[in-house]
Design a protein around this motif. Structure first.
Motif, PDB file in Angstrom:
ATOM      1  N   ARG A 289       2.704  -2.058   4.461  1.00 24.61           N
ATOM      2  CA  ARG A 289       2.473  -2.523   4.346  1.00 24.61           C
ATOM      3  C   ARG A 289       1.763  -3.654   5.243  1.00 24.61           C
ATOM      4  NH1 ARG A 289       8.297  -2.623   0.835  1.00 24.61           N
ATOM      5  NH2 ARG A 289       7.430  -2.000  -0.945  1.00 24.61           N
ATOM      6  N   ARG A 290       1.868  -3.664   6.214  1.00 24.13           N
ATOM      7  CA  ARG A 290       1.543  -4.877   7.542  1.00 24.13           C
ATOM      8  C   ARG A 290      -0.172  -3.838   7.166  1.00 24.13           C
ATOM      9  NH1 ARG A 290       4.335  -2.933  11.344  1.00 24.13           N
ATOM     10  NH2 ARG A 290       2.747  -1.239  11.907  1.00 24.13           N
ATOM     11  N   ALA A 291      -0.405  -2.622   7.599  1.00 24.33           N
ATOM     12  CA  ALA A 291      -1.227  -1.991   7.888  1.00 24.33           C
ATOM     13  C   ALA A 291      -2.124  -2.444   7.017  1.00 24.33           C
ATOM     14  CB  ALA A 291      -0.970   0.086   7.997  1.00 24.33           C
ATOM     15  N   ASN A 292      -1.306  -2.135   5.356  1.00 25.39           N
ATOM     16  CA  ASN A 292      -2.429  -2.169   4.193  1.00 25.39           C
ATOM     17  C   ASN A 292      -3.094  -4.041   3.876  1.00 25.39           C
ATOM     18  OD1 ASN A 292      -2.044   0.229   3.687  1.00 25.39           O
ATOM     19  ND2 ASN A 292      -0.746  -0.090   1.986  1.00 25.39           N
ATOM     20  N   LEU A 293      -2.488  -4.910   4.732  1.00 25.26           N
ATOM     21  CA  LEU A 293      -2.118  -5.560   4.267  1.00 25.26           C
ATOM     22  C   LEU A 293      -3.537  -6.572   5.530  1.00 25.26           C
ATOM     23  CD1 LEU A 293      -1.659  -9.153   2.947  1.00 25.26           C
ATOM     24  CD2 LEU A 293      -0.114  -9.210   5.275  1.00 25.26           C
ATOM     25  N   ARG A 294      -3.487  -6.142   5.886  1.00 27.06           N
ATOM     26  CA  ARG A 294      -4.521  -5.980   7.163  1.00 27.06           C
ATOM     27  C   ARG A 294      -5.910  -5.744   7.007  1.00 27.06           C
ATOM     28  NH1 ARG A 294      -3.375  -2.105  11.850  1.00 27.06           N
ATOM     29  NH2 ARG A 294      -4.613  -1.213  10.095  1.00 27.06           N
ATOM     30  N   ASP A 295      -5.531  -4.128   6.232  1.00 29.25           N
ATOM     31  CA  ASP A 295      -7.022  -4.148   5.975  1.00 29.25           C
ATOM     32  C   ASP A 295      -8.004  -4.052   4.214  1.00 29.25           C
ATOM     33  OD1 ASP A 295      -6.508  -2.919   8.830  1.00 29.25           O
ATOM     34  OD2 ASP A 295      -5.818  -0.276   7.853  1.00 29.25           O
ATOM     35  N   GLY A 296      -6.704  -4.852   3.780  1.00 27.46           N
ATOM     36  CA  GLY A 296      -7.508  -5.251   2.444  1.00 27.46           C
ATOM     37  C   GLY A 296      -7.528  -3.754   1.410  1.00 27.46           C
ATOM     38  N   ILE A 297      -5.899  -3.150   1.423  1.00 25.62           N
ATOM     39  CA  ILE A 297      -5.673  -1.797   0.914  1.00 25.62           C
ATOM     40  C   ILE A 297      -4.609  -2.151   0.108  1.00 25.62           C
ATOM     41  CG2 ILE A 297      -4.921   0.162   1.349  1.00 25.62           C
ATOM     42  CD1 ILE A 297      -6.042   0.889   3.646  1.00 25.62           C
TER      43      ILE A 297
ATOM     44  N   PRO B  43     -11.374  -1.018   0.300  1.00 26.91           N
ATOM     45  CA  PRO B  43     -13.061  -0.546   1.492  1.00 26.91           C
ATOM     46  C   PRO B  43     -12.492   1.007   1.778  1.00 26.91           C
ATOM     47  CG  PRO B  43     -11.786  -2.666   2.023  1.00 26.91           C
ATOM     48  CD  PRO B  43     -10.916  -1.956   1.302  1.00 26.91           C
ATOM     49  N   GLU B  44     -13.621   1.384   1.460  1.00 24.07           N
ATOM     50  CA  GLU B  44     -13.498   3.301   1.766  1.00 24.07           C
ATOM     51  C   GLU B  44     -13.170   2.929   2.302  1.00 24.07           C
ATOM     52  OE1 GLU B  44     -16.503   7.122   1.144  1.00 24.07           O
ATOM     53  OE2 GLU B  44     -17.214   5.573   0.299  1.00 24.07           O
ATOM     54  N   ASP B  45     -13.949   2.727   3.485  1.00 25.19           N
ATOM     55  CA  ASP B  45     -14.133   2.736   5.434  1.00 25.19           C
ATOM     56  C   ASP B  45     -12.268   2.935   5.832  1.00 25.19           C
ATOM     57  OD1 ASP B  45     -14.086   0.174   5.310  1.00 25.19           O
ATOM     58  OD2 ASP B  45     -15.156   0.222   6.856  1.00 25.19           O
ATOM     59  N   MET B  46     -11.703   1.577   4.975  1.00 22.18           N
ATOM     60  CA  MET B  46     -10.048   1.089   4.850  1.00 22.18           C
ATOM     61  C   MET B  46      -9.638   2.301   4.858  1.00 22.18           C
ATOM     62  SD  MET B  46      -9.700  -1.092   7.236  1.00 22.18           S
ATOM     63  CE  MET B  46     -11.780  -0.628   7.841  1.00 22.18           C
ATOM     64  N   VAL B  47      -9.539   2.746   2.973  1.00 20.02           N
ATOM     65  CA  VAL B  47      -9.101   3.314   2.922  1.00 20.02           C
ATOM     66  C   VAL B  47      -8.995   4.862   3.707  1.00 20.02           C
ATOM     67  CG1 VAL B  47      -8.771   5.066   0.614  1.00 20.02           C
ATOM     68  CG2 VAL B  47      -8.846   2.699   0.864  1.00 20.02           C
ATOM     69  N   ARG B  48      -9.698   5.715   3.824  1.00 20.62           N
ATOM     70  CA  ARG B  48     -10.058   6.678   4.796  1.00 20.62           C
ATOM     71  C   ARG B  48      -9.100   6.649   6.456  1.00 20.62           C
ATOM     72  NH1 ARG B  48     -13.260  10.311   2.541  1.00 20.62           N
ATOM     73  NH2 ARG B  48     -14.624  10.061   0.830  1.00 20.62           N
ATOM     74  N   ALA B  49      -9.960   5.840   6.628  1.00 22.17           N
ATOM     75  CA  ALA B  49      -9.104   5.259   8.015  1.00 22.17           C
ATOM     76  C   ALA B  49      -7.115   5.644   7.893  1.00 22.17           C
ATOM     77  CB  ALA B  49      -9.334   3.968   8.939  1.00 22.17           C
ATOM     78  N   ALA B  50      -6.863   4.807   6.774  1.00 25.74           N
ATOM     79  CA  ALA B  50      -5.807   5.270   6.659  1.00 25.74           C
ATOM     80  C   ALA B  50      -4.901   6.443   6.495  1.00 25.74           C
ATOM     81  CB  ALA B  50      -5.114   4.306   5.710  1.00 25.74           C
ATOM     82  N   ILE B  51      -5.992   7.161   5.272  1.00 25.01           N
ATOM     83  CA  ILE B  51      -5.807   8.569   5.578  1.00 25.01           C
ATOM     84  C   ILE B  51      -5.014   9.544   6.963  1.00 25.01           C
ATOM     85  CG2 ILE B  51      -6.702  10.690   4.563  1.00 25.01           C
ATOM     86  CD1 ILE B  51      -5.166   9.285   2.065  1.00 25.01           C
ATOM     87  N   ALA B  52      -6.598   8.628   7.727  1.00 26.34           N
ATOM     88  CA  ALA B  52      -6.788   9.870   8.524  1.00 26.34           C
ATOM     89  C   ALA B  52      -5.336   9.133   9.809  1.00 26.34           C
ATOM     90  CB  ALA B  52      -8.197   9.355   9.349  1.00 26.34           C
ATOM     91  N   ARG B  53      -4.258   7.810   9.374  1.00 23.69           N
ATOM     92  CA  ARG B  53      -3.268   7.640  10.046  1.00 23.69           C
ATOM     93  C   ARG B  53      -2.288   8.300   9.164  1.00 23.69           C
ATOM     94  NH1 ARG B  53      -5.424   2.485   9.532  1.00 23.69           N
ATOM     95  NH2 ARG B  53      -4.042   1.861   8.117  1.00 23.69           N
ATOM     96  N   ILE B  54      -2.520   8.917   8.439  1.00 17.18           N
ATOM     97  CA  ILE B  54      -0.887   9.758   7.552  1.00 17.18           C
ATOM     98  C   ILE B  54      -1.285  10.605   7.967  1.00 17.18           C
ATOM     99  CG2 ILE B  54      -0.683  10.607   4.934  1.00 17.18           C
ATOM    100  CD1 ILE B  54      -1.674   7.388   4.270  1.00 17.18           C
TER     101      ILE B  54
END
Length: 138
Positions: free
Chosen positions: A28-36, A54-65
């Motif tokens: 929730r913290r990261a998604n709020l920050r990243d517009g996810i 945003p595609e770059d933010m979603v791809r970055a979230a997947i990389a973190r996961i």
């Protein structure tokens, strides 16, 4: 800004309520920050998550996961542009009962490997619609 969605599954490592709360807080913290926005269906044998933004933010979230040791066997099932947000009202909607997916036996028997994108997407639409109705939004 163009929207993008990714839906993945993973197997929990060391699943318990504390770990789940940590994942939800971090997401929730990261998604709020990243517009996810998105939704997480989870239980002891499977995580199934929808991320949109945003595609770059979603791809970055997947990389973190993928780097997160609380997730094993991260598998992407859907990666595609999205016309509009499905979970725009929730930074991370959570189904604590995991009521919309396969039984534990079906998961063990590989249901996720045989699932179609439409079947997976259907779980999330059911969750969204039921939650919206319960919250007086639908």
């Amino acid at each position: 800004m163009s929207l993008f969605r990714a839906v993945y599954s993973s197997r929990p490592f060391g699943y318990d309520a504390g770990m789940l709360n940590g994942i939800l807080t971090d997401a929730r913290r990261a998604n709020l920050r990243d517009g996810i926005t998105g939704a997480l269906i989870c239980r002891a044998d499977i995580y199934l998550q929808w991320l949109e933004g945003p595609e770059d933010m979603v791809r970055a979230a997947i990389a973190r996961i993928r780097r997160d040791d609380r997730h094993l066997e991260v598998t992407l099932h859907i990666e595609e542009p999205l016309a509009e947000r499905v979970f725009g009202d929730w930074d991370m909607l959570h189904d604590p009962a995991a009521t919309w997916i396969w039984t534990q036996k079906e998961v063990t028997d590989g249901a996720i490997d045989r699932a179609t994108p439409d079947e997976i997407t259907g779980f999330f639409f059911k969750l969204r619609d039921a939650t919206a109705a319960a919250e007086g939004r639908g």
